[in-house]
Write a protein that holds these residues in place. Structure first.
Motif, PDB file in Angstrom:
ATOM      1  N   VAL A  47     -11.494  -8.804  -7.183  1.00  7.64           N
ATOM      2  CA  VAL A  47     -11.155  -7.379  -7.228  1.00  7.64           C
ATOM      3  C   VAL A  47     -12.219  -6.563  -6.505  1.00  7.64           C
ATOM      4  O   VAL A  47     -11.896  -5.701  -5.679  1.00  7.64           O
ATOM      5  CB  VAL A  47     -10.941  -6.898  -8.679  1.00  7.64           C
ATOM      6  CG1 VAL A  47     -10.842  -5.381  -8.748  1.00  7.64           C
ATOM      7  CG2 VAL A  47      -9.694  -7.538  -9.272  1.00  7.64           C
ATOM      8  N   HIS A  79      -3.531  -8.813  -0.284  1.00  9.75           N
ATOM      9  CA  HIS A  79      -4.246  -8.308  -1.458  1.00  9.75           C
ATOM     10  C   HIS A  79      -3.271  -7.953  -2.579  1.00  9.75           C
ATOM     11  O   HIS A  79      -3.537  -8.227  -3.750  1.00  9.75           O
ATOM     12  CB  HIS A  79      -5.074  -7.074  -1.100  1.00  9.75           C
ATOM     13  CG  HIS A  79      -6.349  -7.384  -0.396  1.00  9.75           C
ATOM     14  ND1 HIS A  79      -7.382  -6.478  -0.306  1.00  9.75           N
ATOM     15  CD2 HIS A  79      -6.767  -8.477   0.272  1.00  9.75           C
ATOM     16  CE1 HIS A  79      -8.379  -7.013   0.378  1.00  9.75           C
ATOM     17  NE2 HIS A  79      -8.026  -8.223   0.748  1.00  9.75           N
ATOM     18  N   GLU A  83      -3.414  -9.497  -6.250  1.00 11.43           N
ATOM     19  CA  GLU A  83      -3.655  -8.628  -7.398  1.00 11.43           C
ATOM     20  C   GLU A  83      -2.577  -8.795  -8.472  1.00 11.43           C
ATOM     21  O   GLU A  83      -2.875  -8.786  -9.669  1.00 11.43           O
ATOM     22  CB  GLU A  83      -3.749  -7.172  -6.947  1.00 11.43           C
ATOM     23  CG  GLU A  83      -4.469  -6.317  -7.944  1.00 11.43           C
ATOM     24  CD  GLU A  83      -5.146  -5.108  -7.331  1.00 11.43           C
ATOM     25  OE1 GLU A  83      -5.904  -4.472  -8.078  1.00 11.43           O
ATOM     26  OE2 GLU A  83      -4.927  -4.810  -6.149  1.00 11.43           O
ATOM     27  N   PRO A 152      -7.761  -6.134 -12.186  1.00 17.51           N
ATOM     28  CA  PRO A 152      -6.706  -5.809 -11.226  1.00 17.51           C
ATOM     29  C   PRO A 152      -5.965  -4.533 -11.615  1.00 17.51           C
ATOM     30  O   PRO A 152      -5.676  -4.300 -12.794  1.00 17.51           O
ATOM     31  CB  PRO A 152      -5.776  -7.024 -11.291  1.00 17.51           C
ATOM     32  CG  PRO A 152      -6.077  -7.697 -12.578  1.00 17.51           C
ATOM     33  CD  PRO A 152      -7.489  -7.349 -12.941  1.00 17.51           C
ATOM     34  N   PRO A 154      -2.805  -3.250  -9.802  1.00 18.48           N
ATOM     35  CA  PRO A 154      -1.840  -3.381  -8.708  1.00 18.48           C
ATOM     36  C   PRO A 154      -1.180  -2.076  -8.279  1.00 18.48           C
ATOM     37  O   PRO A 154      -0.760  -1.955  -7.135  1.00 18.48           O
ATOM     38  CB  PRO A 154      -0.785  -4.352  -9.251  1.00 18.48           C
ATOM     39  CG  PRO A 154      -1.402  -5.002 -10.421  1.00 18.48           C
ATOM     40  CD  PRO A 154      -2.475  -4.091 -10.936  1.00 18.48           C
TER      41      PRO A 154
END
Length: 186
Positions: A47, A79, A83, A152, A154
């Motif tokens: 992260v 990414h 994530e 994370p 997102p």
């Protein structure tokens, strides 16, 4: 967290660190708290690394590399997938049957992303940026990683300026939660 050197050296050192953690995961025979701690360690590193790249590396790629928008967009999509997997891992018990396939999916995604960056994006950036620019980006990446979230998120923005505004606040909250719970401590 910070290795020193220009942006490429810094990020490649991160890549080797994550690969080493993946090796430790693959060598584990059981689950439990030991696996949870290692998954948390990988999550924190990935992260922080991703947030720093999104804040500074990809904008530089867009500005200095021919076809940089396409390259940066591809990396941001990578990414996003990573994530989402990290978020699933965060919610999955280490003894759950889904843990192993999720970890394999994470390792596959990250390995492909690392190879793409190191074989395509990094050489393109090296050709178009001066050593001073690369050094400056390395310093920015290290500062961003120090302030970045450790969990994370997102749904968080992944492009400037919103990511530069929101990431430090999310990072502060994440680090406070980590302190209280002991997450990420050996």
């Amino acid at each position: 967290m910070g290795h020193g050197g220009n942006v490429l050296q810094e990020l490649m050192a991160d890549h080797r660190e994550v690969e080493e953690m993946f090796g430790r995961i693959e060598a584990m025979t059981g689950g439990g708290q030991e696996l949870r701690d290692l998954v948390d360690e990988v999550t924190i590193e990935l992260v922080r690394h991703s947030v720093a790249e999104e804040q500074y590396l990809y904008p530089a790629v867009r500005e200095y590399v021919e076809g940089g928008d396409r390259l940066a967009d591809k990396e941001l999509a990578d990414h996003g997938r990573v994530e989402k997997i990290l978020k699933q891992l965060e919610r999955t018990d280490t003894d759950d049957a889904q843990m192993s396939p999720l970890l394999q999916q994470l390792m596959d995604e990250v390995t492909a992303h690392v190879q793409d960056e190191e074989n395509n994006l990094f050489p393109a950036l090296r050709q178009t940026c001066t050593p001073e620019m690369l050094d400056d980006l390395g310093d920015k990446i290290r500062r961003a990683k120090a302030m970045a979230p450790t969990r994370p998120h997102p749904a968080a923005p992944d492009t400037p300026p919103a990511n530069k505004l929101l990431a430090p606040g999310a990072g502060l909250v994440d680090r406070a939660r980590d302190f209280v719970t002991g997450r990420g401590k050996p």
